[in-house]
Design a protein around this motif. Structure first.
Motif, mmCIF file in Angstrom:
data_model
loop_
_atom_site.group_PDB
_atom_site.id
_atom_site.type_symbol
_atom_site.label_atom_id
_atom_site.label_comp_id
_atom_site.label_asym_id
_atom_site.label_seq_id
_atom_site.Cartn_x
_atom_site.Cartn_y
_atom_site.Cartn_z
ATOM 1 N N GLY A 81 -6.653 -4.445 15.500
ATOM 2 C CA GLY A 81 -7.725 -4.271 14.527
ATOM 3 C C GLY A 81 -7.672 -2.924 13.822
ATOM 4 N N ASP A 82 -6.727 -2.080 14.212
ATOM 5 C CA ASP A 82 -6.561 -0.784 13.555
ATOM 6 C C ASP A 82 -5.611 -0.972 12.367
ATOM 7 O OD1 ASP A 82 -5.714 1.696 12.710
ATOM 8 O OD2 ASP A 82 -5.404 2.516 14.716
ATOM 9 N N PRO A 83 -6.121 -0.775 11.119
ATOM 10 C CA PRO A 83 -5.263 -1.052 9.958
ATOM 11 C C PRO A 83 -4.018 -0.161 9.934
ATOM 12 C CG PRO A 83 -7.287 0.051 9.269
ATOM 13 C CD PRO A 83 -7.459 -0.310 10.713
ATOM 14 N N LYS A 122 -9.807 -3.475 7.788
ATOM 15 C CA LYS A 122 -9.135 -4.051 8.957
ATOM 16 C C LYS A 122 -8.325 -5.299 8.576
ATOM 17 C CE LYS A 122 -11.736 -3.595 12.962
ATOM 18 N NZ LYS A 122 -12.981 -3.687 13.750
#
Lengths: 582, 201
Positions: free
Chosen positions: A345-347, A424
């Motif tokens: 979920g960390d872009p 995200k």
């Protein structure tokens, strides 16, 4: 790390403890902002182009199609990428070394030159005075100010590159760091050296072309132009490769605590880039009349594929560094536990993974294959070419730069990332869209669909051409992918602009809990286990055999190699069905 | 023995030339071997393969090349299609093809299985020779004569798409190549050509 209070104006980064020179920050910011503006122009152009090449839609009239195609090329391949790389150079030279920039005034002057050049080129292209596409092959001729604009831009960029080297010298002399520069900076140095080679070729070809456009030189040899121009045109994409790999190492460290397996291996790979990658001009001349087979083979293979070897090394060491980093944090379960438990979920992280995978599997494999002397016969100037380079420059470099931006916004701009939910999802949207676009183009090209062509229904041509109906499907895939990718790009721009100009200012840093708008790599910095060196030795124990500390990566690169071999030899097989030519 | 654990953002030890671990050595070795295969394939194909972009290459004056093309077209002309001569050179002949905005001149009629030396050049800008549906592509550069040995493998009605941007009418630039079978019968639809030919008579 020497973070003792330096003598120049600065602040201490609350997240990383690094020294941020006051004179460097605005230079990083202004280059990043203009890069995003160029990206916006290029992305709008991309949408118009994709909706024209998708024959079922066929949006633009012919003149505007070719005009916008030139605009798209210049904004994406030159302006967006190089402005961003200027930001990377200022960032890597100063913040990563806790140092001050060399001569910021000259830095601003160079930026001014680049901006003036950009404005001239945009004016010439939009007003129809440079309908010569990105490559501007003579005897096609554009307005003199078009060439002058490119020259000004190149001189500005070259000066910034020089200032970057000067910054390194100052950092060393003022003892801003101990030992050798970090690997990320080493990668940036590689990019800067390639940039010098590239921009000099640009000067060598554009200065005479400019003189020709104002009538001082009688003619430009079209074949020699193609050779030298591509030493700018292709090699500039190799700046991107080196800068992108540097960003990979950075994002790997920031997002999941990725480590450097071995400095020697990674640095040697960067050196291979410097030595051999500029020979890639030949990729565009494989079916040209001006060169013999020996010249073509030696050059197109970067002297026996030494630059490909470099990329294959990074293609191992980057994921292996990620795997080892995760294992050293305690995620030791199974072959792929480290990947499963990564922060998807960390872009910054998802962008890193997509960049590595699509660059390698799609961009790299297609590039080496179509850059083979004989296989180029079934690829040259077909849509396989843009299919390839959208997978490298866009899915690879642009995607990596977008991922880096999600970290630079809080670190350099000191703002929370706006539209966090959208941020995200953005890498997924962009990567899937670009993948569809690249595949659609590549398959259309395999049927012989030409690149840079307004009307493949040939409605105004003397003779009819009936493409295989499958082409309609591949072009639809390209169109849908393109729309998705442009949506992803525009989302990125919206996020960046909102964050920079209206974003929530970060005043205090709290670590240990998730904060909306700040990537997890900053709120919960990845920490290795307390006995990290001991665990590292255990993972590298002889008893673990060849798979060693990174068995998962070994499986991944084996899959990669298999895909490479299959794709490569399939193309030789396809080539063998053709007429005899020699 | 191993480098102390650190990331790409940390300065490296002054001496970073340390031995690599086995997994890295193995991968570098495999990658190097693969690179050698990639490299060897190109000379190998020159030796054993049938498709190579070598040919004979020399500089030429664009006007003179076009004049030679016209001379060639006049010599072997057998008909006309949409105003462009259909030219049927004998097997083994020197064949000339000129690209110009926005047409390919002339139309070639070749025999399957016969070998020709095809000279290509341009009268004005860069053009792209893309044989459809064979998907054989070559760059056509003004001032350069690119002479390739070609042997069509089967009969058919082919197109030459220009795939290098040559100006605002680039997308209208399509030429024609007819390949006839051993009996000399064109398999192609020559309706247009025949009518034009009768009118001319």
């Amino acid at each position: 790390m020497s973070t003792a209070a330096p003598a120049f104006p600065h602040r201490i980064c609350p997240a990383t403890g690094r020294v941020v020179a006051a004179a460097a920050e605005p230079l990083i910011k202004v280059n990043a902002v203009v890069a995003v503006v160029s990206l916006l122009i290029g992305a709008v152009a991309a949408l118009l182009l994709v909706l024209t090449r998708w024959q079922a839609v066929h949006l633009l009239p012919a003149v505007w199609y070719y005009r916008i195609l030139g605009v798209h090329g210049m904004n994406m391949l030159i302006f967006f990428i190089i402005y961003f790389e200027m930001a990377v150079l200022w960032f890597a030279g100063t913040i990563l070394l806790n140092a001050r920039p060399a001569n910021p005034k000259l830095g601003w002057f160079s930026f001014g030159l680049m901006l003036a050049g950009t404005v001239l080129v945009e004016w010439a292209q939009w007003s129809g005075k440079a309908d010569v596409l990105f490559t501007s092959y003579p005897p096609l001729q554009a307005h003199p100010l078009f060439y002058l604009g490119i020259i000004l831009f190149a001189v500005g960029a070259l000066t910034v590159t020089g200032l970057f080297f000067a910054t390194l010298v100052i950092a060393k002399r003022e003892q801003r760091y101990e030992g050798s520069v970090p690997l990320v900076v080493y990668g940036a140095v590689t990019a800067a050296i390639i940039a010098v080679i590239t921009l000099l070729h640009g000067a060598i070809i554009y200065i005479p072309t400019f003189l020709w456009s104002i009538g001082l030189i009688k003619s430009i040899d079209p074949q020699i132009y193609r050779m030298i121009w591509w030493a700018l045109g292709h090699s500039s994409q190799q700046i991107n490769v080196a800068a992108m790999v540097a960003v990979w190492y950075m994002l790997s460290a920031l997002t999941i605590g990725g480590v450097v397996l071995n400095e020697k291996v990674s640095r040697s790979a960067f050196v291979l880039y410097v030595l051999f990658i500029s020979m890639a001009s030949a990729h565009h001349l494989l079916v040209d009349p001006g060169f013999g087979p020996a010249w073509k083979i030696v050059n197109t293979s970067y002297f026996m594929y030494m630059a490909v070897l470099a990329s294959m090394i990074h293609g191992f060491t980057v994921p292996a560094g990620m795997e080892l980093g995760m294992r050293l944090r305690g995620y030791t379960d199974g072959l792929f536990g480290w990947l499963r438990r990564a922060p998807w979920g960390d872009p910054g992280f998802s962008a890193l993974v997509f960049s590595v995978v699509v660059f390698g599997f799609v961009g790299g494999i297609t590039g080496v294959t179509i850059g083979t002397e004989q296989i180029n016969i079934i690829a040259h100037n077909t849509m396989r070419i843009p299919g390839h380079f959208h997978a490298t420059v866009v899915s690879g470099t642009a995607m990596a730069f977008m991922g880096a931006t999600y970290y630079l916004l809080p670190l350099v701009f000191q703002r929370k990332v706006a539209f966090w939910g959208l941020a995200k999802a953005q890498p997924y949207m962009f990567a899937i869209g670009m993948l569809l676009l690249s595949m659609g183009m590549t398959f259309a090209g395999s049927f012989g669909v030409p690149r840079r062509h307004w009307d493949i229904s040939f409605s105004q041509a003397l003779f009819d051409v009936q493409f295989n109906p499958a082409v309609d499907i591949t072009l639809a895939v390209m169109g849908i992918g393109g729309i998705l990718a442009v949506t992803g790009a525009l989302s990125f721009i919206a996020i960046a602009v909102k964050s920079v100009f209206f974003g929530e200012k970060i005043t205090t840093w709290e670590t240990g809990k998730a904060i909306v708008g700040i990537p997890q790599g900053l709120t919960n910095p990845p920490v290795h286990v307390a006995h990290v060196d001991q665990l590292n030795d255990e993972l590298h124990a002889e008893s673990r055999g060849i798979a060693g500390a990174t068995p998962g990566t070994l499986v991944l690169v084996a899959v990669f190699l298999l895909a490479f071999v299959v794709y490569y030899f399939t193309n030789w097989k396809l080539l063998s069905f053709l007429w005899k030519v020699g | 023995m191993l480098t102390k654990v650190h990331s790409g953002l940390d300065p490296a030890p002054g001496v970073w030339w340390k031995p690599a671990h086995k997994a890295e050595k193995v991968w570098v070795g495999i990658a190097f071997a693969w690179c050698m295969v990639l490299f060897a394939m190109m000379p190998l194909w020159h030796w054993k393969g049938g498709q190579n972009p070598s040919g004979i290459r020399r500089r030429v004056d664009p006007q003179k090349f076009f004049a030679r093309t016209v001379e060639f077209a006049t010599q072997y002309k057998i008909g006309e299609d949409r105003g462009i001569p259909i030219v049927a050179p004998p097997a083994g002949a020197e064949v000339y093809l000129t690209g110009m905005t926005y047409q390919w001149y002339p139309i070639l009629q070749l025999q399957a299985g016969a070998t020709y030396r095809l000279h290509m050049s341009s009268l004005d800008f860069n053009h792209g020779f893309s044989l459809y549906p064979m998907n054989v592509n070559f760059q056509v550069v003004p001032g350069y004569d690119y002479a390739l040995q070609v042997t069509p493998t089967a009969a058919g009605d082919f197109r030459i798409i220009c795939n290098e941007f040559c100006g605002i009418g680039h997308h209208t630039m399509v030429g024609r190549v007819i390949v006839v079978d051993g009996a000399g019968k064109p398999l192609a639809d020559n309706a247009h050509a025949v009518i034009r030919d009768r009118e001319a008579k």
